[in-house]
Design an enzyme around this catalytic site. Sequence first.
Site, PDB file in Angstrom:
ATOM      1  N   ILE A 161     -26.267  30.819  60.171  1.00 43.11           N
ATOM      2  CA  ILE A 161     -26.665  30.359  58.841  1.00 43.11           C
ATOM      3  C   ILE A 161     -27.875  29.445  58.956  1.00 43.11           C
ATOM      4  O   ILE A 161     -27.822  28.428  59.647  1.00 43.11           O
ATOM      5  CB  ILE A 161     -25.486  29.621  58.163  1.00 43.11           C
ATOM      6  CG1 ILE A 161     -24.324  30.596  57.928  1.00 43.11           C
ATOM      7  CG2 ILE A 161     -25.930  28.974  56.842  1.00 43.11           C
ATOM      8  CD1 ILE A 161     -23.015  29.956  57.574  1.00 43.11           C
ATOM      9  N   ASP A 162     -28.941  29.814  58.302  1.00 44.56           N
ATOM     10  CA  ASP A 162     -30.144  28.986  58.259  1.00 44.56           C
ATOM     11  C   ASP A 162     -30.642  28.824  56.817  1.00 44.56           C
ATOM     12  O   ASP A 162     -30.818  27.713  56.319  1.00 44.56           O
ATOM     13  CB  ASP A 162     -31.238  29.621  59.125  1.00 44.56           C
ATOM     14  CG  ASP A 162     -32.476  28.742  59.232  1.00 44.56           C
ATOM     15  OD1 ASP A 162     -32.450  27.602  58.740  1.00 44.56           O
ATOM     16  OD2 ASP A 162     -33.489  29.178  59.805  1.00 44.56           O
ATOM     17  N   GLY A 200     -33.082  35.651  55.710  1.00 45.11           N
ATOM     18  CA  GLY A 200     -33.780  35.153  54.531  1.00 45.11           C
ATOM     19  C   GLY A 200     -32.881  35.064  53.309  1.00 45.11           C
ATOM     20  O   GLY A 200     -31.671  35.324  53.381  1.00 45.11           O
ATOM     21  N   GLY A 247     -28.023  36.522  59.859  1.00 41.22           N
ATOM     22  CA  GLY A 247     -28.377  36.754  58.451  1.00 41.22           C
ATOM     23  C   GLY A 247     -27.207  36.591  57.508  1.00 41.22           C
ATOM     24  O   GLY A 247     -27.025  37.396  56.596  1.00 41.22           O
ATOM     25  N   ASP A 289     -32.186  30.858  69.560  1.00 36.96           N
ATOM     26  CA  ASP A 289     -32.030  31.914  68.559  1.00 36.96           C
ATOM     27  C   ASP A 289     -33.187  32.922  68.703  1.00 36.96           C
ATOM     28  O   ASP A 289     -34.359  32.528  68.732  1.00 36.96           O
ATOM     29  CB  ASP A 289     -32.076  31.244  67.171  1.00 36.96           C
ATOM     30  CG  ASP A 289     -31.614  32.140  66.053  1.00 36.96           C
ATOM     31  OD1 ASP A 289     -30.830  33.070  66.313  1.00 36.96           O
ATOM     32  OD2 ASP A 289     -32.024  31.889  64.891  1.00 36.96           O
TER      33      ASP A 289
HETATM   34  P1  13P Z   1     -29.980  33.508  57.264  1.00 32.59           P
HETATM   35  O1  13P Z   1     -31.429  33.710  56.975  1.00 32.59           O
HETATM   36  O2  13P Z   1     -29.127  34.441  56.447  1.00 32.59           O
HETATM   37  O3  13P Z   1     -29.552  32.095  57.107  1.00 32.59           O
HETATM   38  O4  13P Z   1     -29.731  33.920  58.808  1.00 32.59           O
HETATM   39  C1  13P Z   1     -30.042  33.032  59.855  1.00 32.59           C
HETATM   40  C2  13P Z   1     -29.996  33.697  61.182  1.00 32.59           C
HETATM   41  O5  13P Z   1     -29.492  34.780  61.382  1.00 32.59           O
HETATM   42  C3  13P Z   1     -30.585  32.944  62.303  1.00 32.59           C
HETATM   43  O6  13P Z   1     -30.583  33.693  63.484  1.00 32.59           O
HETATM   44  O1  G3H Z   2     -33.421  34.221  62.190  1.00 35.22           O
HETATM   45  C1  G3H Z   2     -34.258  33.406  61.857  1.00 35.22           C
HETATM   46  C2  G3H Z   2     -33.904  31.973  61.623  1.00 35.22           C
HETATM   47  O2  G3H Z   2     -33.640  31.760  60.261  1.00 35.22           O
HETATM   48  C3  G3H Z   2     -34.958  31.064  62.157  1.00 35.22           C
HETATM   49  O3  G3H Z   2     -36.073  31.081  61.338  1.00 35.22           O
HETATM   50  O4  G3H Z   2     -37.902  31.572  62.951  1.00 35.22           O
HETATM   51  O5  G3H Z   2     -38.387  30.549  60.692  1.00 35.22           O
HETATM   52  O6  G3H Z   2     -37.265  29.201  62.476  1.00 35.22           O
HETATM   53  P1  G3H Z   2     -37.507  30.586  61.911  1.00 35.22           P
HETATM   54 ZN    ZN Z   3     -30.951  35.768  63.243  1.00 33.06          ZN
END
Ligand code: 13P
Ligand code: G3H
Ligand code: ZN
Length: 311
Positions: free
Chosen positions: A257-258, A181, A214, A82
């Site tokens: 989705i994170d 975020g 995101g 990612d």
């Molecule tokens: P969120 O912060 O909306 O979950 O997005 C995650 C993301 O785009 C990771 O690349």
């Molecule tokens: O796009 C970002 C992802 O949510 C990953 O987050 O870089 O804090 O692991 P991170």
């Molecule tokens: Zn991202």
Amino acid sequence: MALVTTTEMFKKAYEGGYAVGAFNVNNMEIVQGITEAAAALNAPVILQVSAGARKYASHAYLMKMVEAAVADTGVPIALHLDHGADFETCKSCIDGGFTSVMFDGSHHSFEDNIKLTKQVVDYAHSKGVTVEGELGQLAGVEDDVNVSEEDASYTRPEEVQEFVSKTGVDSLAIAIGTSHGAFKFKPGQEPQLRFDILDEITKLLPGFPIVLHGASSVPQDFLEEINKYGGAMPGAIGIPEDMLRKAAKSAVCKINIDSDIRMAMTAAIRKHLAENPSHFDPRQYLTPARQAVKDMVAHKISNVLGCNGKA
Ligand code: 13P
Ligand code: G3H
Ligand code: ZN
């Protein structure tokens, strides 16, 4: 079944009018929660690893955990970098067994983004690995880099054909109003996505897989839980799920989705420890945390992405 690339996944997703979930992994409970949900629903899934995740858990541990999940579940799993920031990071993931990488050149000029992305594509393709590029800039925080709303910019449709043809990328992340975020919109602001830009891009790149970053939706029940047990996240607002459902039916084949997973886990841990203040065995609070990840991912797969039964 071994790890797969995103090629077949995206072809089927595009034709089938659904999207594959790309969920960020940082530890064993997250890997297990996501892949158990995918297996239970017979869904393909993308596990994605940020530079921060590699720093936290190490490449070797993440690789072994994902290999264990592949052996355990039998559903198609792609392992994806990612937001790869440079050629060396992408190369190290490709050489280390990832089946897909993102080169995020969105902070560079259009010309440099093409040049740098092509370098990654040439290497990745020579090793049978797929590449996601990005045009346009999302607001929010990724790897401690904070892109302010003023610096964020929508993808310019007039650039996409040249970018895709000159770089040879396999998919393209675009900016249409999502952001990284949990604080995607200001309180009182009406969440909006520029579906007109997505439509224009789809017409210019027929059949080509589009990616949305995101895309967490910050479900209110998890937010309430986090806030109830002492973790104040006042004003967190995500992308409404009906917008994501609409996107999943379109050329969007991968939805990232994170933050929702982070919130689900944290809410479960806070709740468990508040209700059981004497517990100190990590298994006691990580068991509900892993279940919360599984429930969240199962909800996304079945009710938002539509990829259940598509493995
Ligand atoms: P969120 O912060 O909306 O979950 O997005 C995650 C993301 O785009 C990771 O690349
Ligand atoms: O796009 C970002 C992802 O949510 C990953 O987050 O870089 O804090 O692991 P991170
Ligand atoms: Zn991202």
